[in-house]
Scaffold this motif. Sequence first.
Motif: not given
Length: 250
Positions: A230-247
């Motif tokens: 199945p297809p995906d897209y990612s949701i990315v959260f960025i702040d000064d301390e971290q980058i979180v990538v949810h697929t």
Amino acid sequence: MKFIHVTDSHLVAPGSRLHGLDPQARFARCIDSINELHADAECCVITGDLAERGGAEAYEFLAAELARCAIPTHLVVGNHDDRIAFRQAFPEIPGRGQDFVQADLETSAGVFLTLDTVQPGTHAGSYCSDRQEWLRSKLTEHASRPVFIFMHHPPFDIQIPALDVIGLAEKDEFAQIVTSHSNVRHIFFGHAHRPLSGVWKGISFSSLRGTNHQIGLDFVSDTITYVDEPPDYSIVFIDDEQIVVHTHTY
Ligand SMILES: [Fe+2]
């Protein structure tokens, strides 16, 4: 800061199929899902292979879909794209003809650099001396800001031989440029049609499945195999301390 990463839509002429699938329907479902769940995201970046054969009808469909997307979108070209046909559907993109499709975009997380790794006539990627000079100047210009790079081809081997043989030609030159600056925080790319992440030369990276067909998890063969995932897209959260990538598989 929250944004959406989409890649490898491989759109075809409406009514056509690709690898037994309907790329238009799958892409439309992606936009539906973003509109329903992530209208609060700051933007969406699509990292290339927008159209399977670079056809005008595919780009017209893409433009219509993006017009109904709740958030601004930024586009990167890939080896299946055609810059000239792409520019006809997106006349607001700076440049003409085969000019490189590259930009530096201001966001609340820092500067997003969208890179053009297309070399017409081959599926491999290129980052020639002209583009290298552009990247060098942009990293210098934004030296005091966090920079996030978006490109179609990964700038290093990913241990899938069928993809590594059509990887970026100037890996060493690219590595030299980004490692001689300290402000590149993450590289987002496409081309792999697979979810993968890691760290390269101290820089984190991530990729994801395309919105149509996927490539097999084959660490041996140098021939691409396509798989029904199945297809995906990612949701990315960025702040000064971290980058979180949810697929998100939709
Ligand atoms: Fe692709």
